[in-house]
Design a protein around this motif. Structure first.
Motif, mmCIF file in Angstrom:
data_model
loop_
_atom_site.group_PDB
_atom_site.id
_atom_site.type_symbol
_atom_site.label_atom_id
_atom_site.label_comp_id
_atom_site.label_asym_id
_atom_site.label_seq_id
_atom_site.Cartn_x
_atom_site.Cartn_y
_atom_site.Cartn_z
ATOM 1 N N ASN A 1 5.198 5.659 6.633
ATOM 2 C CA ASN A 1 4.162 5.804 5.624
ATOM 3 C C ASN A 1 4.719 6.832 4.933
ATOM 4 O O ASN A 1 5.145 7.857 4.799
ATOM 5 C CB ASN A 1 2.444 6.369 6.272
ATOM 6 C CG ASN A 1 1.905 6.795 5.663
ATOM 7 O OD1 ASN A 1 1.474 7.644 4.611
ATOM 8 N ND2 ASN A 1 0.703 6.397 4.906
ATOM 9 N N GLY B 1 1.002 -0.907 0.268
ATOM 10 C CA GLY B 1 -0.167 0.265 0.230
ATOM 11 C C GLY B 1 1.280 1.098 0.288
ATOM 12 O O GLY B 1 1.792 1.525 -0.822
ATOM 13 N N ASP B 2 1.242 2.404 0.983
ATOM 14 C CA ASP B 2 1.503 3.058 0.968
ATOM 15 C C ASP B 2 3.005 2.930 2.518
ATOM 16 O O ASP B 2 3.004 4.094 2.951
ATOM 17 C CB ASP B 2 1.377 4.269 1.033
ATOM 18 C CG ASP B 2 0.357 4.761 2.445
ATOM 19 O OD1 ASP B 2 0.216 3.374 3.229
ATOM 20 O OD2 ASP B 2 -0.748 5.796 2.307
ATOM 21 N N SER C 1 -2.821 -1.442 3.553
ATOM 22 C CA SER C 1 -1.924 -0.594 4.033
ATOM 23 C C SER C 1 -1.845 -1.063 5.714
ATOM 24 O O SER C 1 -0.984 -0.476 6.657
ATOM 25 C CB SER C 1 -1.489 0.872 4.008
ATOM 26 O OG SER C 1 -1.028 1.538 2.555
#
Ligand SMILES: *[C@@H]1O[C@H](CO)[C@@H](O)[C@H](O)[C@H]1NC(C)=O
Ligand SMILES: *[C@@H]1O[C@H](CO)[C@@H](O)[C@H](O)[C@H]1NC(C)=O
Ligand SMILES: *[C@@H]1O[C@H](CO)[C@@H](O)[C@H](O)[C@H]1NC(C)=O
Ligand SMILES: *[C@@H]1O[C@H](CO)[C@@H](O)[C@H](O)[C@H]1NC(C)=O
Ligand SMILES: *[C@@H]1O[C@H](CO)[C@@H](O)[C@H](O)[C@H]1NC(C)=O
Ligand SMILES: *[C@@H]1O[C@H](CO)[C@@H](O)[C@H](O)[C@H]1NC(C)=O
Ligand SMILES: *[C@@H]1O[C@H](CO)[C@@H](O)[C@H](O)[C@H]1NC(C)=O
Ligand SMILES: *[C@@H]1O[C@H](CO)[C@@H](O)[C@H](O)[C@H]1NC(C)=O
Ligand SMILES: *[C@@H]1O[C@H](CO)[C@@H](O)[C@H](O)[C@H]1NC(C)=O
Ligand SMILES: *[C@@H]1O[C@H](CO)[C@@H](O)[C@H](O)[C@H]1NC(C)=O
Ligand SMILES: *[C@@H]1O[C@H](CO)[C@@H](O)[C@H](O)[C@H]1NC(C)=O
Ligand SMILES: *[C@@H]1O[C@H](CO)[C@@H](O)[C@H](O)[C@H]1NC(C)=O
Length: 759
Positions: free
Chosen positions: A68, A49-50, A130
């Motif tokens: 992140n 994800g991030d 995430s």
């Protein structure tokens, strides 16, 4: 032909049932450690994800940092969300434990630890949400303490030098008070730990807007990723309840730990950490939605994330000497090339690009240099929110040939050293004023231009992002409508600004002065990197048949004919030889980029298969005494890419091995640095990845139509690859030394465009 047909059908199937037919990376690509690490610099990456984690075991505990890609605070520092520590009793990870293993399962994108009592701990990050999953199973009943460690609980002024992690100054600015590090909020909630940071003030942006004279331009309408940005994590488990709040220090940084402890000893635990980042003016709603999403993690399966990674590896690969074993340099080059792509994929769904200076995987700065950087784990040199285009582009160029268009979509940069707001870093905008009290010459350095000897008039790195956008369409038919105004306005700047300033020369060409050859050739006339780049970008634009909003085909053809020739000159120090020149002329040099070679990469005006005389570029590398010291094998340097594009196999191979072989600085084989930037040095690997691709396959010549295989490939490398070429072409083959077998080119019509070696 029968072989080809079978593969063509097979390829169609691969897209439908990836998990069955997907390529498996060689088993030796897993990183396996059988001893614990000394500290966070001995961590390995995982993500999705991030979110990216640095994961390691130290003194019997398992730890990870959480990063992140959008966690920008009020100062444009890119903060970690926190650190998690897992301690167990009885401890399966005693330093004396008989069985310790930490393994990166590269094919499926997760990490496991094994320890005594048949204990297995799996850590993975959900590609879609995430969310961070930690799953523990053991033959023994274990008591678990899961601690969320936070080192930002008091508001404080930053230490001297620490502000280079912000956008107040990539170098310290003594005229400006040290910025404030604002605090996080952390507490127990519903038997979990909630930790987050909310930006409620933006003194940095206010300062920047005034510094740059934009206060009357409706600044509240400016895009501002710091405004109300809120980011954090919620950690919980059905088997754990809130325990004590404790404190400690890790490598000189004090922290407070919020501990979750087991209700009673168990053989299995599932620990969930939801993560989030978005702008919010209602923190109550924001935290509730984070907690609600974290609650849903219980029902999430790893299946989709594994499927994502399998499909990702199947998309593209370059495998070298797969049977040769871990000490073989070719094997290491192939593995670490894949690891570069892995680290980029950990941010596949991020809203912000992966940073060149550490990406999502920075660790405590004292392990980068104990003397210079005694700061917190949030520290990195060259800022968290200022994006250096020269360096960033090297992370994204290689994603064309890997077909990673999903990962590319968040990068677009304008001038050099630009903040995520679109405004320059405070120091960079007025560096000369800050450092030696000069006054701006209003003609050479008008308002709006960086007053900084490195950055002034340095506008052309953005042509690379514009051309990357265009090539993403050329390669894959990507719908680039959302980026077309960026491309068109970027190109327009050179035509409109320089015509306004200088008119045209007597041949009807632009007079690009004052310009710049990267940070090196200052107050340049017709910098080679600028004119070659404009020619390439305009040609690619004209080849696309795109719907244009600003210009039209007539305009762009005429603009192309206005772009000056790339300058040639006798080589400095070798008056009988001709060199591509960095510019028609320039006033002084500042940095050490040999930008005459930018006509080779990124622009491909000089190179194998092109109508220009490649000797002039080769001379510019080897026979130009002025730039002879501007060579190297680290960081953002590009020598191995130029060697590959000039067909110089031995030089390209030696440089690529030096770049992509296993790290001796850090434990994870693809963590090197800091070189010019920071550790892990992601642009070091991006540049290495481009070089390796160009050794194997070049596609820029003949207006992007030629497919040149093995132009600079050493005979001792055997293996197989799958890469993408322009016009939605997929190329895969097995390689044995200088020959290729099982070549598959889809569509087959493009087989006619394949040439070999330096022919
Ligand atoms: C830990 O540090 C010691 C002493 O510097 C070193 O010999 C050892 O190789 C390190 N261990 C790891 C796993 O890096
Ligand atoms: C941290 O910041 C929040 C809001 O930004 C504030 O409410 C809280 O009191 C602060 N906590 C500490 C310990 O300073
Ligand atoms: C949101 O950001 C704006 C601009 O910085 C600020 O004025 C406002 O107070 C912030 N709102 C909240 C709830 O933090
Ligand atoms: C932090 O780590 C560095 C590098 O190993 C070491 O030199 C330094 O003493 C450590 N600092 C503290 C306070 O532990
Ligand atoms: C860290 O904590 C120690 C012990 O509580 C204290 O003496 C020291 O001043 C703290 N350091 C910082 C930078 O706050
Ligand atoms: C710049 O000028 C100010 C005010 O005259 C002075 O205090 C400062 O020391 C000067 N800075 C430098 C780097 O010369
Ligand atoms: C653009 O249009 C021309 C003429 O219509 C065509 O030959 C060419 O293939 C098109 N190019 C692309 C990239 O679609
Ligand atoms: C193309 O753009 C030019 C100005 O850049 C304009 O003069 C011309 O009318 C345009 N042509 C068409 C067909 O739109
Ligand atoms: C390229 O330039 C060199 C040096 O001037 C010359 O010897 C050579 O013939 C030229 N090559 C071509 C293909 O024109
Ligand atoms: C140009 O450089 C190459 C490589 O260093 C060298 O072999 C050659 O002699 C140089 N050319 C001249 C004319 O000196
Ligand atoms: C590339 O295309 C342009 C415009 O169509 C043409 O003039 C040029 O000759 C082509 N170059 C090559 C190397 O084919
Ligand atoms: C040829 O390449 C395929 C992947 O495309 C690979 O699975 C296979 O092992 C390779 N064969 C040899 C002999 O390397």
């Amino acid at each position: 032909m029968g072989w080809f047909r079978r593969l063509a059908v097979g390829t169609a199937l691969v897209y439908l049932t990836q998990s069955v037919l997907a390529i498996q990376l060689p088993a030796g690509y897993d990183t396996v450690w059988t001893t614990q690490s000394n500290n966070s610099a001995g961590s390995m990456p995982v993500g999705g994800g991030d979110v990216g984690l640095n994961v390691w075991a130290e003194a019997g505990d398992l730890l990870f940092y959480i990063a992140n890609s959008g966690a920008f605070d009020e100062n444009n520092s890119l903060l970690k969300l926190g650190r998690v520590r897992l301690s167990m009793e009885p401890n399966p990870f005693e330093l004396t434990a008989a069985s310790f293993e930490q393994r990166l399962h590269i094919n499926d994108g997760y990490i496991t630890f094994t320890g005594d009592y048949n204990t297995l701990i799996k850590i993975w990050v959900d590609m879609d949400t995430s969310g961070i999953h930690t799953e523990i199973t053991s033959d023994n009943d274990l008591s678990l303490t899961a601690s969320f460690e936070n080192w930002r609980l008091t508001e404080r002024p930053m230490s001297e030098g620490e502000e280079v992690q912000t956008s107040w100054g990539v170098n310290p600015v003594s005229q400006i008070p040290l910025p404030t590090q604002y605090n996080d909020t952390i507490h127990f909630r519903q038997n979990g730990v909630l930790s987050y940071h909310h930006n409620h003030d933006t003194p940095l942006t206010t300062f920047q807007i005034t510094e740059q004279g934009l206060q009357n331009d409706n600044p509240s309408s400016f895009f501002n990723p710091m405004k109300n940005n809120t980011f954090g994590a919620f950690m919980w488990s059905r088997q754990l309840k809130s325990g004590a709040i404790t404190s400690g220090a890790y490598n000189g940084t004090n922290f407070t730990a919020y501990n979750l402890i087991s209700e009673h000893p168990c053989k299995t635990f599932k620990l969930y950490i939801g993560t989030a980042q978005s702008a919010s003016t209602n923190v109550g709603h924001w935290t509730q939605s984070l907690i609600d999403d974290a609650a849903k993690m219980e029902t999430a399966s790893q299946y989709n994330t594994i499927k994502w990674w399998n499909a990702f590896w199947d998309r593209s690969y370059i495998i070298i000497n797969p049977e040769a074993g871990p000490d073989d340099s070719g094997f290491q080059v192939g593995k670490n090339y894949q690891y570069f792509r892995y680290m980029m994929a950990c941010n596949a769904k991020g809203k912000y690009p992966t940073r060149f200076n550490g990406g999502l995987f920075t660790f405590d700065p004292s392990y980068v240099n104990p003397l210079w950087y005694p700061f917190t784990p949030d520290f990195r040199k060259w800022s968290g929110g200022t994006f250096t285009a020269q360096n960033q582009r090297l992370l994204y160029w290689p994603l064309l040939k890997t077909g990673d268009y999903d990962i590319m979509q968040h990068v677009a940069l304008t001038s050099e050293q630009i903040d995520n707001t679109g405004l320059p870093n405070v120091y960079e905008y007025d560096a000369s004023l800050f450092s030696n009290n000069q006054t701006r010459d209003p003609v050479l350095y008008p308002a709006g231009i960086d007053f900084n000897d490195w950055l002034s008039w340095y506008q052309d790195t953005a042509n690379e992002f514009a051309d990357m956008v265009l090539q993403a369409k050329l390669y894959n038919g990507l719908d680039i409508t959302p980026w077309m105004s960026f491309v068109e306005y970027q190109l327009a700047w050179f035509d409109e600004y320089y015509q306004m300033r200088n008119g045209l020369d007597f041949n009807g060409k632009l007079i690009i002065y004052p310009g710049s050859g990267a940070e090196t050739y200052k107050l340049a006339l017709n910098s080679a990197s600028t004119v070659s780049g404009l020619r390439k970008t305009l040609s690619d634009l004209l080849a696309l048949n795109q719907t244009w909003s600003k210009g039209n085909a007539t305009y762009y053809s005429q603009y192309l004919s206005r772009v000056p020739e790339t300058p040639l000159d006798s080589c400095p120090g070798y008056s009988t030889l001709t060199c591509v020149a960095p510019a028609v002329n320039y006033s002084f040099t500042e940095n050490t980029e040999p930008t005459a070679l930018y006509t080779v990469f990124p622009w491909g005006e000089y190179g194998l298969g092109q109508p220009t005389n490649l000797t002039y570029a080769i001379n510019a590398y080897f026979n130009d005494t002025q730039s002879a010291t501007f060579h190297g094998v680290h960081g953002w340097r590009q020598d191995q890419i130029w060697f590959a594009r000039m067909g110089l196999t031995a030089d390209a191979t030696a440089n690529t091995i030096s770049r992509l072989n296993d790290s001796t600085t850090y434990r994870f084989s693809a963590f090197k640095g800091p070189n010019y930037d920071w550790s892990p040095d992601i642009n070091h690997y991006g540049s290495g990845a481009i070089g390796l691709q160009e050794m194997l396959m070049q596609t820029f010549a003949r207006n992007n139509t030629q497919i040149r295989l093995l132009p600079a490939w050493p005979s001792e490398w055997t293996g197989y690859f799958k890469l993408q070429a322009p016009f939605s072409t997929h190329v895969s083959a097995n390689i044995t030394g200088h020959s290729v077998s099982n070549l598959v080119v889809i569509p087959a019509s493009r087989l006619n465009d394949v040439v070999y070696g330096t022919e």
